[in-house]
Scaffold this active site. Sequence first.
Site, PDB file in Angstrom:
ATOM      1  N   GLU A  91      53.620 109.945  31.184  1.00  0.00           N
ATOM      2  CA  GLU A  91      52.210 110.246  30.970  1.00  0.00           C
ATOM      3  C   GLU A  91      51.466 110.565  32.249  1.00  0.00           C
ATOM      4  OE1 GLU A  91      51.578 106.246  29.078  1.00  0.00           O
ATOM      5  OE2 GLU A  91      49.753 106.312  30.270  1.00  0.00           O
ATOM      6  N   CYS A 104      46.379 112.206  37.803  1.00  0.00           N
ATOM      7  CA  CYS A 104      47.207 111.022  38.057  1.00  0.00           C
ATOM      8  C   CYS A 104      48.576 111.292  37.450  1.00  0.00           C
ATOM      9  CB  CYS A 104      46.538 109.816  37.397  1.00  0.00           C
ATOM     10  SG  CYS A 104      47.529 108.325  37.480  1.00  0.00           S
ATOM     11  N   CYS A 111      59.307 101.535  34.773  1.00  0.00           N
ATOM     12  CA  CYS A 111      59.181 100.954  36.113  1.00  0.00           C
ATOM     13  C   CYS A 111      59.875  99.602  36.100  1.00  0.00           C
ATOM     14  CB  CYS A 111      57.698 100.772  36.439  1.00  0.00           C
ATOM     15  SG  CYS A 111      57.373 100.102  38.085  1.00  0.00           S
ATOM     16  N   CYS A 115      55.133  93.974  37.361  1.00  0.00           N
ATOM     17  CA  CYS A 115      53.789  93.392  37.473  1.00  0.00           C
ATOM     18  C   CYS A 115      53.361  92.902  36.090  1.00  0.00           C
ATOM     19  CB  CYS A 115      52.794  94.403  38.031  1.00  0.00           C
ATOM     20  SG  CYS A 115      53.227  94.947  39.691  1.00  0.00           S
ATOM     21  N   CYS A 118      50.870  94.918  33.729  1.00  0.00           N
ATOM     22  CA  CYS A 118      51.069  96.365  33.622  1.00  0.00           C
ATOM     23  C   CYS A 118      51.972  96.737  32.447  1.00  0.00           C
ATOM     24  CB  CYS A 118      51.676  96.882  34.925  1.00  0.00           C
ATOM     25  SG  CYS A 118      51.954  98.654  34.907  1.00  0.00           S
ATOM     26  N   GLY A 158      55.538 104.025  37.370  1.00  0.00           N
ATOM     27  CA  GLY A 158      56.565 104.094  38.399  1.00  0.00           C
ATOM     28  C   GLY A 158      56.090 103.662  39.764  1.00  0.00           C
ATOM     29  N   GLU A 159      57.059 103.422  40.635  1.00  0.00           N
ATOM     30  CA  GLU A 159      56.770 102.994  41.997  1.00  0.00           C
ATOM     31  C   GLU A 159      57.233 104.111  42.954  1.00  0.00           C
ATOM     32  OE1 GLU A 159      55.181 100.678  43.887  1.00  0.00           O
ATOM     33  OE2 GLU A 159      56.043 101.923  45.445  1.00  0.00           O
ATOM     34  N   SER A 190      50.061 105.342  45.503  1.00  0.00           N
ATOM     35  CA  SER A 190      49.821 103.915  45.276  1.00  0.00           C
ATOM     36  C   SER A 190      51.144 103.165  45.218  1.00  0.00           C
ATOM     37  CB  SER A 190      49.065 103.742  43.961  1.00  0.00           C
ATOM     38  OG  SER A 190      48.863 102.384  43.684  1.00  0.00           O
ATOM     39  N   SER A 213      48.538  98.025  46.195  1.00  0.00           N
ATOM     40  CA  SER A 213      48.129  97.094  45.144  1.00  0.00           C
ATOM     41  C   SER A 213      48.228  95.678  45.697  1.00  0.00           C
ATOM     42  CB  SER A 213      49.046  97.251  43.931  1.00  0.00           C
ATOM     43  OG  SER A 213      48.968  98.582  43.473  1.00  0.00           O
ATOM     44  N   LEU A 214      47.093  95.126  46.033  1.00  0.00           N
ATOM     45  CA  LEU A 214      47.072  93.785  46.629  1.00  0.00           C
ATOM     46  C   LEU A 214      46.967  92.727  45.520  1.00  0.00           C
ATOM     47  CD1 LEU A 214      46.985  92.148  49.302  1.00  0.00           C
ATOM     48  CD2 LEU A 214      44.488  92.352  49.221  1.00  0.00           C
ATOM     49  N   HIS A 215      45.920  92.809  44.751  1.00  0.00           N
ATOM     50  CA  HIS A 215      45.699  91.991  43.551  1.00  0.00           C
ATOM     51  C   HIS A 215      45.558  90.481  43.746  1.00  0.00           C
ATOM     52  CE1 HIS A 215      46.116  95.727  41.548  1.00  0.00           C
ATOM     53  NE2 HIS A 215      47.405  95.720  41.348  1.00  0.00           N
ATOM     54  N   ASN A 289      42.731  96.357  32.805  1.00  0.00           N
ATOM     55  CA  ASN A 289      42.777  96.955  31.471  1.00  0.00           C
ATOM     56  C   ASN A 289      43.604  96.046  30.594  1.00  0.00           C
ATOM     57  OD1 ASN A 289      41.552  99.554  31.000  1.00  0.00           O
ATOM     58  ND2 ASN A 289      42.842 100.301  32.658  1.00  0.00           N
ATOM     59  N   CYS A 332      47.655 102.053  31.974  1.00  0.00           N
ATOM     60  CA  CYS A 332      48.870 102.585  32.574  1.00  0.00           C
ATOM     61  C   CYS A 332      50.121 102.302  31.727  1.00  0.00           C
ATOM     62  CB  CYS A 332      49.007 101.895  33.935  1.00  0.00           C
ATOM     63  SG  CYS A 332      50.086 102.696  35.056  1.00  0.00           S
TER      64      CYS A 332
HETATM   65  N1  SAH Z   1      53.674 101.201  41.354  1.00  0.00           N
HETATM   66  C1  SAH Z   1      52.474 101.602  42.003  1.00  0.00           C
HETATM   67  C2  SAH Z   1      51.710 102.691  41.291  1.00  0.00           C
HETATM   68  C3  SAH Z   1      51.522 102.602  39.805  1.00  0.00           C
HETATM   69  S1  SAH Z   1      50.312 101.504  39.172  1.00  0.00           S
HETATM   70  C4  SAH Z   1      51.587 100.407  42.291  1.00  0.00           C
HETATM   71  O1  SAH Z   1      51.929  99.302  41.878  1.00  0.00           O
HETATM   72  O2  SAH Z   1      50.604 100.538  42.993  1.00  0.00           O
HETATM   73  C5  SAH Z   1      48.769 102.065  39.753  1.00  0.00           C
HETATM   74  C6  SAH Z   1      47.743 100.952  39.860  1.00  0.00           C
HETATM   75  O3  SAH Z   1      47.318 100.499  38.563  1.00  0.00           O
HETATM   76  C7  SAH Z   1      48.259  99.719  40.590  1.00  0.00           C
HETATM   77  O4  SAH Z   1      47.279  99.192  41.446  1.00  0.00           O
HETATM   78  C8  SAH Z   1      48.519  98.771  39.429  1.00  0.00           C
HETATM   79  O5  SAH Z   1      48.598  97.443  39.855  1.00  0.00           O
HETATM   80  C9  SAH Z   1      47.354  99.091  38.527  1.00  0.00           C
HETATM   81  N2  SAH Z   1      47.487  98.628  37.155  1.00  0.00           N
HETATM   82  C10 SAH Z   1      48.580  98.606  36.371  1.00  0.00           C
HETATM   83  N3  SAH Z   1      48.308  98.101  35.167  1.00  0.00           N
HETATM   84  C11 SAH Z   1      47.007  97.805  35.162  1.00  0.00           C
HETATM   85  C12 SAH Z   1      46.132  97.240  34.202  1.00  0.00           C
HETATM   86  N4  SAH Z   1      46.555  96.859  33.000  1.00  0.00           N
HETATM   87  N5  SAH Z   1      44.842  97.082  34.568  1.00  0.00           N
HETATM   88  C13 SAH Z   1      44.408  97.454  35.794  1.00  0.00           C
HETATM   89  N6  SAH Z   1      45.179  97.984  36.730  1.00  0.00           N
HETATM   90  C14 SAH Z   1      46.472  98.142  36.426  1.00  0.00           C
END
Ligand code: SAH
Length: 345
Positions: A91, A104, A111, A115, A118, A158-159, A190, A213-215, A289, A332
């Site tokens: 997608e 995007c 992937c 996470c 995700c 994907g990463e 990202s 992606s720090l989170h 999300n 995503c």
């Molecule tokens: N693998 C890479 C790129 C793909 S995800 C990464 O981890 O950065 C792109 C971004 O969307 C990342 O910051 C990821 O953590 C975030 N993301 C994934 N699922 C999400 C969700 N349900 N809500 C908010 N952000 C999300």
Amino acid sequence: MNDITSMDLVALQELMSSYGESAFRAKQLFEWLHHKMIWDYNEMTNLSQAFREKIKRDFPIPQMKIVKKYTSKLDGTIKYLFELQDSHIIEGVLMRYKHGNSLCISSQVGCKMGCKFCASTIGGLIRNLSAGEMLGQVYKVQQDIGERISNIVMMGSGEPLERLDITMQFIHLINSKLGQNIGQRHITLSTCGIVPAIYKLADEMVQITLAVSLHAPSDERRKSIMPIAHKYSVTELLEACKYYTQKTNRRITFEYALIEGQNDTAEDARDVGKLLDGLLCHVNLIPVNQVEEREYKSSHTSSIEKFIKILNSYGIETTLRRKLGADIDAACGQLRNRYIKERGE
Ligand code: SAH
């Protein structure tokens, strides 16, 4: 490699010479594929019929098509599902801004990063995409809307740093003056934080924007939502980020998905503030999300506002990701999951 859409001009020149064709023919072929975005040898009429027959047999062009399209009535955002040659689904999302169209794209089918919040990672990694399949997403959407895409974000499924070699191939091809000529400063990548690859990317001296992606600000918290944190500590990650800014002079974006009760307290905000102090960066907050299969909830507006205030008090520029396409909302990887479920897989 026999995927012709992933080859750069030098590779095409070598290929052409193996057919006894001139270097000029390689340039013509490159322009067909990447400037005119024609992925059908029959239409490449300035190449001889005999040559086209040979190359068609030896290097068939992998085809992909748009199978579903959801357009937001609110802001024109379009979510696309593409079917690849081998029938896998990926997608992409087109966002329309005053300054241009931003797409995007996905870098892998599924992937394996795991996470917790995700949707892309639920079925694991199916396979990597080729550079050509990343380009194909851009070309298909440009053809669909009849407009140029000026910005690319590698933030779909994907990463992209898992296979830096393929990602670099894609960046060079989309950046090529003979192709779409999308400037590196208009490309954002990202990553969940694959430390050695961040160093390698910095050494490539690219001018793309790195989003990390720090989170969460601590190893313990990060480990509870992102398995990659077991491999690389926050300290190691930030050292790599610092190296990236020093090498490239580019400001890093830290993505931070705000999850209720997980990483959204005032203390978390202060910890992030201290952690990023002095680094050339900005923070992009994303209210998480909600994904059907996951129990995580988005933070309350009051916690989000407080979070922003605290980061600002540390002098860190902070933006809240505007929610685009709210009426076609799907986090995503969710659209793909739904589609393949409907298809009966
Ligand atoms: N693998 C890479 C790129 C793909 S995800 C990464 O981890 O950065 C792109 C971004 O969307 C990342 O910051 C990821 O953590 C975030 N993301 C994934 N699922 C999400 C969700 N349900 N809500 C908010 N952000 C999300």
